[in-house]
Design a protein around this motif. Structure first.
Motif, PDB file in Angstrom:
ATOM      1  N   SER A 291     124.418  61.110  61.593  1.00  0.00           N
ATOM      2  CA  SER A 291     125.848  61.236  61.868  1.00  0.00           C
ATOM      3  C   SER A 291     126.651  61.342  60.577  1.00  0.00           C
ATOM      4  O   SER A 291     127.633  62.090  60.505  1.00  0.00           O
ATOM      5  CB  SER A 291     126.331  60.038  62.689  1.00  0.00           C
ATOM      6  N   PHE A 292     126.239  60.606  59.552  1.00  0.00           N
ATOM      7  CA  PHE A 292     126.943  60.671  58.272  1.00  0.00           C
ATOM      8  C   PHE A 292     126.813  62.062  57.650  1.00  0.00           C
ATOM      9  O   PHE A 292     127.812  62.669  57.247  1.00  0.00           O
ATOM     10  CB  PHE A 292     126.394  59.615  57.319  1.00  0.00           C
ATOM     11  N   ASN A 293     125.584  62.560  57.588  1.00  0.00           N
ATOM     12  CA  ASN A 293     125.349  63.832  56.902  1.00  0.00           C
ATOM     13  C   ASN A 293     125.824  65.038  57.701  1.00  0.00           C
ATOM     14  O   ASN A 293     126.392  65.981  57.137  1.00  0.00           O
ATOM     15  CB  ASN A 293     123.863  63.987  56.578  1.00  0.00           C
ATOM     16  N   ASP A 294     125.580  65.023  59.008  1.00  0.00           N
ATOM     17  CA  ASP A 294     125.821  66.218  59.814  1.00  0.00           C
ATOM     18  C   ASP A 294     127.198  66.265  60.458  1.00  0.00           C
ATOM     19  O   ASP A 294     127.600  67.321  60.954  1.00  0.00           O
ATOM     20  CB  ASP A 294     124.762  66.335  60.916  1.00  0.00           C
ATOM     21  N   TYR A 295     127.907  65.135  60.475  1.00  0.00           N
ATOM     22  CA  TYR A 295     129.193  65.161  61.182  1.00  0.00           C
ATOM     23  C   TYR A 295     130.332  64.573  60.355  1.00  0.00           C
ATOM     24  O   TYR A 295     131.257  65.288  59.963  1.00  0.00           O
ATOM     25  CB  TYR A 295     129.068  64.418  62.516  1.00  0.00           C
ATOM     26  N   PHE A 296     130.268  63.275  60.060  1.00  0.00           N
ATOM     27  CA  PHE A 296     131.435  62.619  59.479  1.00  0.00           C
ATOM     28  C   PHE A 296     131.718  63.071  58.045  1.00  0.00           C
ATOM     29  O   PHE A 296     132.881  63.240  57.670  1.00  0.00           O
ATOM     30  CB  PHE A 296     131.260  61.095  59.534  1.00  0.00           C
ATOM     31  N   ARG A 297     130.701  63.253  57.241  1.00  0.00           N
ATOM     32  CA  ARG A 297     130.959  63.637  55.851  1.00  0.00           C
ATOM     33  C   ARG A 297     131.660  64.987  55.780  1.00  0.00           C
ATOM     34  O   ARG A 297     132.642  65.145  55.039  1.00  0.00           O
ATOM     35  CB  ARG A 297     129.662  63.669  55.048  1.00  0.00           C
ATOM     36  N   GLY A 298     131.189  65.958  56.560  1.00  0.00           N
ATOM     37  CA  GLY A 298     131.826  67.269  56.545  1.00  0.00           C
ATOM     38  C   GLY A 298     133.191  67.263  57.204  1.00  0.00           C
ATOM     39  O   GLY A 298     134.144  67.879  56.705  1.00  0.00           O
ATOM     40  N   ALA A 299     133.308  66.551  58.342  1.00  0.00           N
ATOM     41  CA  ALA A 299     134.586  66.535  59.058  1.00  0.00           C
ATOM     42  C   ALA A 299     135.668  65.833  58.250  1.00  0.00           C
ATOM     43  O   ALA A 299     136.820  66.290  58.196  1.00  0.00           O
ATOM     44  CB  ALA A 299     134.406  65.856  60.414  1.00  0.00           C
ATOM     45  N   LEU A 300     135.319  64.723  57.600  1.00  0.00           N
ATOM     46  CA  LEU A 300     136.319  63.978  56.830  1.00  0.00           C
ATOM     47  C   LEU A 300     136.620  64.635  55.487  1.00  0.00           C
ATOM     48  O   LEU A 300     137.647  64.328  54.867  1.00  0.00           O
ATOM     49  CB  LEU A 300     135.837  62.541  56.618  1.00  0.00           C
ATOM     50  N   ALA A 301     135.759  65.533  55.033  1.00  0.00           N
ATOM     51  CA  ALA A 301     136.053  66.258  53.794  1.00  0.00           C
ATOM     52  C   ALA A 301     137.317  67.098  53.947  1.00  0.00           C
ATOM     53  O   ALA A 301     138.048  67.323  52.974  1.00  0.00           O
ATOM     54  CB  ALA A 301     134.868  67.138  53.412  1.00  0.00           C
ATOM     55  N   HIS A 302     137.594  67.549  55.170  1.00  0.00           N
ATOM     56  CA  HIS A 302     138.823  68.306  55.419  1.00  0.00           C
ATOM     57  C   HIS A 302     140.054  67.429  55.279  1.00  0.00           C
ATOM     58  O   HIS A 302     141.173  67.944  55.178  1.00  0.00           O
ATOM     59  CB  HIS A 302     138.782  68.921  56.820  1.00  0.00           C
TER      60      HIS A 302
END
Length: 759
Positions: free
Chosen positions: A437-448
């Motif tokens: 979840s960290f690598n595939d979802y939250f890290r990318g989504a929160l980078a925005h």
């Protein structure tokens, strides 16, 4: 289907027909039930189901004489079975009317009679095959009848019902017999004794007794510890309304309000969250309050013979319910067909999966503790801590009161992300976030949203293959990249640190209790790009089991010890020279003029004399209440080696010298005496999560408040559609206190006169 509300109170005359002898001899032998053993017939002349009356029997063709009326016994209906038990030692005699005498009954019967005579205690059972109990499953089939008995006797019977509805009908008939006042109490002498006495000879509690061949119900631990009685019987009292004060007895496990004149149940019934049995049969109820969905511990909810033409969807929360008694109510056919064909469990599932869900709650209040006079000149930061409930732990077995759609990770992760974006905190600490979840979802989504993150999984991930390791949860710290620069990051592995401490080598408790736990903490060292202020941010998830208070305390002791070492090292860190993230190139404006560069110049890095002077935030799920040793240690800065949470365990210097740390910390929510809860489930409601801050460097000025209490009146627990985890997000705002610079002492100059005085 016959009208089962018009049931027979008596069984009438019982006799042996001309075919009785052959009939009973051709019946197949029945296995004796271990819970209801048959008493052997000692007198060969005693009438029995397998013998004809002997020549010396007082009535050769009648099991009872014409005027034999049974007095002093209770009547219990079980579908096709009609059982009587002699009631002993009752405060009031049970006086029957004429309909309870056996000479008024003319149905074809199969009889079982035990006992040498009719005196004393006896069991008498009838299995009726026609008449007023036509809904009950018949004991006989035409194949049983031989020797000239016409097969047309049973030709009018309907097809036998399935086991789900048969049990419903049995309980309904039994409820219809419980018309006497306090019928349940009268039929449960063991309960009466425990309520009145509670002890044997004043010295020892009475052992639980079996009721109706079933073990006595287990009582809720709190009720068992604090109350002698947990069962209340208001049956047969002609009550028209129930007072709300009744529902303050939240320790009750069984409540009987059957056979009254109630037209409604108050919404306050939702307070009785320890109830396992609720009987409101034989009333005049027209509707049920949605608050019944709060009683998730219910095993039996009996509502026979009321006026209910609908059922609330909130009943879908009753995932432990084994019997929902609705016989005798005008409920819609589509609902009745589910329970008739598939049973209570499927009807509850239907309600749960098709419920519209509660209305969205009001926004949690923002509590202002202190006004920020000049935001432009005062440095502030916001922090959020949230246990987001790892997907692999969020199962229907664990959270059976929640619809499957609300438990789905696709729904929950989007709801979590929406809250993180709405709060827009400078620092975000997440617990129970897995590597995938960290690598595939939250890290990318929160980078925005301008976030960068630091993550470590729990230590067991190191021993797993990559496919399994990515599902292991851990702790993550996200920070605003445009505001902070990451100077350092550290992992604290409690088990590995403990076994490598010289003072703990050889301690059995370390190897047996601490080492098997794979809990961790993640620590980040940040610097504000503009002001140069440095921060320590720690995120921890402490072991969950309440029976291991010593392990939790050792984990937090190691946490504080390691952070103290990191802080002293970081206090000597050199200044950060490359803090500019980006700079816009100058361009021409609308009128051809050069646009000035508005990028804020970074300030010099702050210097600190020791680690305790660095602003410090400690976030996490500590799995500990405010009255725990962990809370005392963090707030007070020390804990004696004799603290009860350590017990008699051996943990090196911690249990020899006590535990201490150098920081001055306080819970952010202590200003409002903590939240009402941070973890909300049917089995537990309390505070487990905290954000601690260093009081010498930070000041808390705002907090995110409690969940609306009215909303919670119909929500038995989280997660649900609005709260994607069983924990709440904590959110607070802080001001960075101004540093007091130490000035060099300058000796005052009093002029030449001062020099002359000295001479």
């Amino acid at each position: 289907m016959a009208d089962t509300s018009a049931y027979q109170r008596g069984t009438g005359q019982t006799f042996f027909s001309q075919h009785a002898q052959n009939l009973h001899r051709n019946l197949p032998s029945r296995v004796r039930s271990p819970n209801n053993p048959r008493i052997p017939f000692r007198n060969p002349e005693t009438p029995s189901p397998t013998r004809s009356p002997g020549s010396n029997s007082p009535h050769q063709y009648g099991m009872f004489n014409q005027n034999h009326g049974h007095q002093g016994h209770n009547v219990m209906m079980n579908g096709g079975g009609h059982q009587r038990y002699m009631q002993m030692n009752l405060g009031k005699p049970f006086n029957h009317n004429q309909s309870h005498q056996h000479h008024n009954h003319a149905h074809q019967q199969h009889q079982e009679h035990s006992g040498a005579n009719h005196s004393g205690q006896y069991n008498h059972q009838h299995n009726l095959s026609s008449g007023g109990l036509s809904n009950a499953q018949p004991h006989f089939t035409p194949g049983h009848l031989q020797n000239g008995t016409p097969g047309s006797v049973h030709s009018g019977l309907s097809k036998p019902v399935n086991e789900h509805w048969a049990e419903q009908l049995q309980l309904a008939q039994r409820s219809r017999e419980m018309t006497q006042s306090h019928s349940h109490a009268r039929n449960h002498p063991s309960v009466n004794k425990s309520v009145v006495a509670g002890t044997t000879n004043g010295t020892q509690k009475e052992e639980p007794k079996e009721e109706r061949n079933r073990p006595a119900a287990n009582r809720v631990e709190d009720a068992k510890a604090n109350h002698v009685w947990t069962i209340l019987d208001f049956g047969g009292q002609n009550l028209k309304v129930l007072t709300n004060s009744l529902f303050n007895y939240n320790f009750l496990t069984k409540l009987y309000v059957n056979c009254n004149k109630l037209t409604f149940l108050p919404p306050a019934v939702g307070k009785l969250r320890n109830l396992t049995h609720l009987d409101a049969s034989l009333n005049n109820l027209h509707y049920l309050p949605p608050e019944l969905g709060m009683l998730v511990n219910l095993k039996q909810l009996l509502l026979f013979d009321n006026q209910l033409d609908s059922l609330p969807y909130e009943l879908g929360s009753l995932y432990q319910l084994e019997m929902l008694g609705i016989e005798g109510n005008p409920v819609p056919d589509e609902l009745k067909s589910i329970i008739v064909e598939q049973g209570t469990t499927e009807l509850i599932k239907y309600f749960r999966e098709n419920a519209p869900g509660p209305d969205p709650p009001p926004e949690r209040d923002w509590i202002v503790l202190d006004e920020i006079s000049d935001p432009s000149s005062q440095e502030s930061l916001t922090a959020l801590s949230y246990n987001i409930l790892c997907d692999k732990y969020c199962t229907q077995t664990q959270y059976g009161y929640t619809p499957s759609a609300a438990l789905a990770w696709d729904h929950r992760k989007e709801t979590i992300l929406a809250e993180l974006r709405e709060r827009n905190a400078d620092v975000v600490c997440l617990q129970e976030i897995d590597q995938e979840s960290f690598n595939d979802y939250f890290r990318g989504a929160l980078a925005h949203n301008d976030y960068k993150g630091v993550f470590w999984p729990k230590s067991r991930a190191r021993t797993m293959a990559e496919k399994e390791a990515k599902l292991v949860d851990g702790c993550a710290i996200f920070y605003k990249n445009s505001k902070y620069v990451l100077l350092d990051k550290q992992l604290i592995d409690f088990a590995n640190t403990a076994i490598n401490r010289p003072d703990m080598k050889g301690e059995h408790d370390i190897f047996n209790r601490v080492m098997p736990r794979d809990d961790i903490a993640v620590v980040a060292f940040l610097e504000n790009r503009a002001t140069g202020t440095r921060f320590i941010v720690a995120n921890v998830h402490v072991f969950w089991n309440p029976a291991f208070t010593d392990v939790k305390l050792v984990q937090v002791a190691i946490l504080m010890e390691q952070i103290s070492k990191f802080a002293n090292k970081w206090a000597k860190f050199p200044p950060c020279t490359d803090k500019v993230m980006f700079r816009f190139t100058n361009g021409d404006g609308d009128e051809g003029k050069e646009v000035p560069d508005t990028t804020q110049e970074p300030g010099p890095s702050q210097e600190y004399s020791d680690g305790a002077q660095i602003p410090f935030l400690l976030c996490g799920d500590f799995n500990s209440l405010p009255n725990s040793g962990i809370y005392d240690l963090i707030v007070q800065g020390n804990l004696p080696n004799s603290h009860q949470d350590l017990g008699s365990r051996k943990y090196g210097n911690f249990t020899r010298d006590g535990i201490s740390h150098p920081f001055s910390l306080k819970s952010s929510y202590s200003a409002i005496n903590e939240l009402s809860f941070t973890n909300y489930t049917p089995g537990f409601i309390g505070v487990l999560d905290y954000i601690w801050y260093s009081t010498n460097t930070l000041q808390v000025v705002g907090l995110l408040g409690d969940v609306d209490k009215d909303y919670l009146q119909r929500v038995p627990g989280f997660p649900n559609y609005h709260f994607p985890s069983d924990h709440l997000a904590l959110y607070a705002q802080y001001l960075v206190k101004g540093r007091k610079e130490k000035k060099a002492l300058v000796e005052p100059d009093f002029g030449q006169g001062r020099e002359r005085d000295r001479r």
